[in-house]
Write a protein that holds these residues in place. Structure first.
Motif, PDB file in Angstrom:
ATOM      1  N   UNK A  58       0.798  -1.214   0.000  1.00 31.94           N
ATOM      2  CA  UNK A  58       0.000   0.000   0.000  1.00 31.94           C
ATOM      3  C   UNK A  58       0.830   1.263   0.000  1.00 31.94           C
ATOM      4  N   UNK A  59       0.142   2.361   0.232  1.00 31.52           N
ATOM      5  CA  UNK A  59       0.725   3.695   0.312  1.00 31.52           C
ATOM      6  C   UNK A  59       1.327   4.139  -1.018  1.00 31.52           C
ATOM      7  N   UNK A  60       0.772   3.650  -2.115  1.00 34.66           N
ATOM      8  CA  UNK A  60       1.151   4.122  -3.451  1.00 34.66           C
ATOM      9  C   UNK A  60       0.064   5.046  -3.967  1.00 34.66           C
ATOM     10  N   UNK A  61       0.438   6.230  -4.418  1.00 36.64           N
ATOM     11  CA  UNK A  61      -0.492   7.158  -5.053  1.00 36.64           C
ATOM     12  C   UNK A  61      -0.351   6.997  -6.561  1.00 36.64           C
ATOM     13  N   UNK A  62      -1.452   6.605  -7.218  1.00 36.27           N
ATOM     14  CA  UNK A  62      -1.392   6.291  -8.641  1.00 36.27           C
ATOM     15  C   UNK A  62      -1.572   7.521  -9.531  1.00 36.27           C
ATOM     16  N   UNK A  63      -2.303   8.510  -9.062  1.00 35.07           N
ATOM     17  CA  UNK A  63      -2.603   9.694  -9.876  1.00 35.07           C
ATOM     18  C   UNK A  63      -2.016  10.922  -9.196  1.00 35.07           C
ATOM     19  N   UNK A  64      -1.159  11.651  -9.923  1.00 35.70           N
ATOM     20  CA  UNK A  64      -0.532  12.825  -9.317  1.00 35.70           C
ATOM     21  C   UNK A  64      -0.259  13.882 -10.384  1.00 35.70           C
ATOM     22  N   UNK A  65      -1.001  14.993 -10.349  1.00 38.41           N
ATOM     23  CA  UNK A  65      -0.861  16.074 -11.317  1.00 38.41           C
ATOM     24  C   UNK A  65      -0.783  17.416 -10.585  1.00 38.41           C
ATOM     25  N   UNK A  66       0.366  17.734  -9.994  1.00 40.84           N
ATOM     26  CA  UNK A  66       0.472  18.974  -9.209  1.00 40.84           C
ATOM     27  C   UNK A  66       0.316  20.240 -10.034  1.00 40.84           C
ATOM     28  N   UNK A  67       0.566  20.188 -11.343  1.00 37.83           N
ATOM     29  CA  UNK A  67       0.423  21.390 -12.166  1.00 37.83           C
ATOM     30  C   UNK A  67      -1.041  21.717 -12.453  1.00 37.83           C
ATOM     31  N   UNK A  68      -1.935  20.753 -12.222  1.00 35.73           N
ATOM     32  CA  UNK A  68      -3.378  20.996 -12.343  1.00 35.73           C
ATOM     33  C   UNK A  68      -3.840  21.741 -11.093  1.00 35.73           C
ATOM     34  N   UNK A  69      -4.223  23.000 -11.254  1.00 34.54           N
ATOM     35  CA  UNK A  69      -4.540  23.825 -10.083  1.00 34.54           C
ATOM     36  C   UNK A  69      -5.699  23.269  -9.274  1.00 34.54           C
TER      37      UNK A  69
ATOM     38  N   UNK B 257       9.091  15.887  -7.045  1.00 33.16           N
ATOM     39  CA  UNK B 257       7.966  15.285  -7.768  1.00 33.16           C
ATOM     40  C   UNK B 257       6.613  15.662  -7.163  1.00 33.16           C
ATOM     41  N   UNK B 258       6.590  16.025  -5.908  1.00 33.46           N
ATOM     42  CA  UNK B 258       5.324  16.326  -5.231  1.00 33.46           C
ATOM     43  C   UNK B 258       4.796  17.720  -5.554  1.00 33.46           C
ATOM     44  N   UNK B 259       5.670  18.683  -5.859  1.00 35.93           N
ATOM     45  CA  UNK B 259       5.261  20.082  -5.937  1.00 35.93           C
ATOM     46  C   UNK B 259       5.246  20.598  -7.371  1.00 35.93           C
ATOM     47  N   UNK B 260       4.332  21.545  -7.677  1.00 33.82           N
ATOM     48  CA  UNK B 260       4.314  22.172  -9.002  1.00 33.82           C
ATOM     49  C   UNK B 260       5.501  23.116  -9.167  1.00 33.82           C
ATOM     50  N   UNK B 261       5.813  23.447 -10.407  1.00 35.12           N
ATOM     51  CA  UNK B 261       6.981  24.271 -10.703  1.00 35.12           C
ATOM     52  C   UNK B 261       6.950  25.584  -9.944  1.00 35.12           C
ATOM     53  N   UNK B 262       5.785  26.213  -9.852  1.00 33.12           N
ATOM     54  CA  UNK B 262       5.691  27.532  -9.212  1.00 33.12           C
ATOM     55  C   UNK B 262       5.964  27.478  -7.717  1.00 33.12           C
ATOM     56  N   UNK B 263       5.954  26.272  -7.126  1.00 34.24           N
ATOM     57  CA  UNK B 263       6.172  26.112  -5.687  1.00 34.24           C
ATOM     58  C   UNK B 263       7.505  25.435  -5.366  1.00 34.24           C
TER      59      UNK B 263
ATOM     60  N   UNK C 203      -6.555  20.027  -8.957  1.00 33.06           N
ATOM     61  CA  UNK C 203      -6.026  18.879  -8.223  1.00 33.06           C
ATOM     62  C   UNK C 203      -5.153  19.340  -7.059  1.00 33.06           C
ATOM     63  N   UNK C 204      -4.318  20.338  -7.324  1.00 31.66           N
ATOM     64  CA  UNK C 204      -3.426  20.828  -6.281  1.00 31.66           C
ATOM     65  C   UNK C 204      -4.217  21.421  -5.115  1.00 31.66           C
ATOM     66  N   UNK C 205      -5.238  22.182  -5.415  1.00 31.36           N
ATOM     67  CA  UNK C 205      -6.041  22.822  -4.371  1.00 31.36           C
ATOM     68  C   UNK C 205      -6.844  21.794  -3.562  1.00 31.36           C
ATOM     69  N   UNK C 206      -7.446  20.832  -4.250  1.00 30.88           N
ATOM     70  CA  UNK C 206      -8.345  19.890  -3.579  1.00 30.88           C
ATOM     71  C   UNK C 206      -7.621  18.757  -2.874  1.00 30.88           C
ATOM     72  N   UNK C 207      -6.510  18.323  -3.421  1.00 31.36           N
ATOM     73  CA  UNK C 207      -5.840  17.121  -2.895  1.00 31.36           C
ATOM     74  C   UNK C 207      -4.342  17.280  -2.733  1.00 31.36           C
ATOM     75  N   UNK C 208      -3.699  17.745  -3.805  1.00 31.61           N
ATOM     76  CA  UNK C 208      -2.250  17.671  -3.883  1.00 31.61           C
ATOM     77  C   UNK C 208      -1.508  18.410  -2.804  1.00 31.61           C
ATOM     78  N   UNK C 209      -1.921  19.648  -2.487  1.00 30.20           N
ATOM     79  CA  UNK C 209      -1.149  20.477  -1.566  1.00 30.20           C
ATOM     80  C   UNK C 209      -1.033  19.843  -0.186  1.00 30.20           C
TER      81      UNK C 209
END
Length: 478
Positions: free
Chosen positions: A26-37, A168-174, A39-45
């Motif tokens: 477990x503990x694998x995240x299959x979907x990760x799109x930090x550049x999608x604002x 890999x976790x953070x968007x370019x702007x962050x 996704x970042x706001x709702x989950x990623x951050x």
């Protein structure tokens, strides 16, 4: 919000392309799109910040173990039979091993998963800690000390895997602030173990180095346990040997390696050598040296996120150029103080070098993803394609850049060793460091901050259209 709540973690119901991943636990995240604002706001951050916190903790302990021999040598009085040149060489050995390990540690994140490798690499810190506790006493051979010091290099490898993982976790702007915070929190491990050494020398005395090591055993276990409980693996992060080959062939990888030698190499090299320089050149006792040694690394660590934040706002290349110019001035102060044997002036200049090296650490690391993102734009890529290209090459390049940069710390300790052996003073070493900062400043300007006309003559495609219609060098924005 947890990754489970976001519906992003793998489970036994996953099929197809994710099957190989889910079989590993477990503990694998299959979907990760930090550049999608969205996704970042709702989950990623939230997920990214949680992983950042425990990444910092593990890397912090790793830096402490990597730098523990800079503290152990302060306990080594005449009864150990090791001369100053031998101590500088002893301190340099973990730097060498840590630098080499940064390359495989970078790829371990994709091979094992960021969370899994953090747990493994944290637990491995028990080996050099226990070994040092076993041999730290007069009568131990110098060869044994050298071999045990080499083991401490595993703590230096932690930086590369941690930075690759958080990148890999953070968007370019962050990324500038996130990478600066991750690295700065890790760098603080250097002054923390030095402060602990000061406390032990000031209370128990210089005959009890094992007390320092005993404190770290439960901390290592705690870091590994918390990483296992709260961190995540990113399934989209995979090893790409093609990206590694492309990064090696890319001239910017080697340019940034040189700049990172000037910033991080200075920070880690000075951190390891500061106490010895105070003892040898200014005749400080172990307690007096320990009472001063931690100040520079502490300030340099704390300011690293500021360097990343300034780079996010003004551009990493601009901050880096100004930083190297300031490091040259500070080195001039140190050269004067070293020649004049003025401890107060020396401390002012040397601590300024620590602060500036920390600032430059943050700004240079911010440049790396920006450079490869800029390359994608030069090639006509846009949107997710440009972002994927930037992540692919910057992730591969970070390990190599971090490894080469750490070798700068080895060079600093060897330069001090030779300088003191030949002249009894650190002044010649500081002159060589000044020359290095001049070269780094010139390279930063020439490669990333030249006027648009010169940039077009050497790289016609290296421009992007600005919002106001003006064309400017893309690398000026890194």
């Amino acid at each position: 919000m947890t990754a489970e709540a976001a519906g992003t973690r793998s489970d036994s119901s996953d099929h197809g392309g994710n099957e190989a991943r889910t079989r590993r636990g477990g503990r694998w995240i299959e979907h990760w799109e930090p550049e999608d604002e969205g996704f970042w706001r709702d989950t990623g951050e939230r997920v990214a910040r949680r992983n950042l916190v425990f990444s910092v903790l593990s890397e912090h302990i790793g830096f402490s173990i990597w730098s523990m021999w800079s503290v152990m040598v302060l306990f080594m009085g005449p009864q150990y039979g090791i001369d100053p040149a031998g101590k500088f060489f002893l301190v340099a050995m973990p730097t060498l091993v840590g630098a080499v390990l940064r390359v495989p540690y970078t790829f371990a994140v994709a091979l094992f998963g960021g969370r899994n490798w953090t747990v493994i690499s944290a637990a491995m810190l028990l080996v050099p800690t226990a070994a040092a506790a076993a041999v730290m006493e007069p009568g131990t051979s110098y060869t044994t000390f050298m071999l045990v010091a080499l083991l401490a290099g595993v703590g230096g490898g932690n930086f590369a895997s941690s930075m690759t993982n958080i990148n890999s976790f953070f968007p370019l702007r962050k990324k500038g602030f996130a990478l600066g915070l991750n690295a700065g929190g890790g760098n603080i491990g250097v002054p923390v173990i030095q402060l602990l050494g000061l406390l032990v020398i000031g209370t128990a005395g210089a005959g009890h180095p094992r007390v320092v090591l005993a404190v770290y055993v439960p901390l290592i276990v705690l870091a590994a346990a918390l990483s296992a409980r709260f961190m995540d693996n990113l399934a989209p992060v995979t090893n790409d040997t093609g990206a590694a080959r492309d990064a090696v062939k890319e001239p910017h990888t080697w340019v940034m390696s040189l700049l990172y030698i000037g910033t991080f190499g200075s920070f880690i090299g000075y951190s390891f050598a500061f106490g010895l320089v105070l003892q040898i050149q200014f005749a400080r006792t172990p307690l007096q040296a320990a009472s001063l040694t931690f100040i520079g690394p502490l300030l340099g660590s704390l300011i690293r996120p500021v360097g990343g934040r300034l780079a996010d706002r003004f551009g990493g290349a601009r901050i880096t150029l100004g930083n190297f110019a300031a490091m040259g001035l500070a080195t001039g102060v140190v050269i004067y103080a070293s020649a004049a044997r003025s401890l107060p002036v020396f401390l002012v200049g040397f601590i300024a070098l620590f602060v500036l090296s920390g600032l430059g650490n943050g700004s240079t690391y911010k440049m790396i993803p920006g450079i490869f993102q800029g390359q994608a734009l030069r090639r006509g890529l846009v949107g997710e394609a440009a972002e994927a290209h930037g992540r692919r090459l910057s992730g591969a390049a970070m390990g190599l850049i971090g490894a080469v940069g750490a070798l700068g710390g080895l060079g600093i300790n060897l330069a001090f060793r030779q300088s003191f052996a030949a002249t009894g003073s650190g002044t010649p070493a500081f002159v060589s460091f000044l020359a290095c900062y001049v070269v780094c400043a010139a390279v930063t300007w020439a490669v990333y901050l030249r006027p648009a006309a010169r940039a077009r003559r050497t790289a016609p495609a290296a421009t992007v259209a600005a919002a106001d219609g003006e064309r400017r060098p893309v690398y000026a924005e890194v």
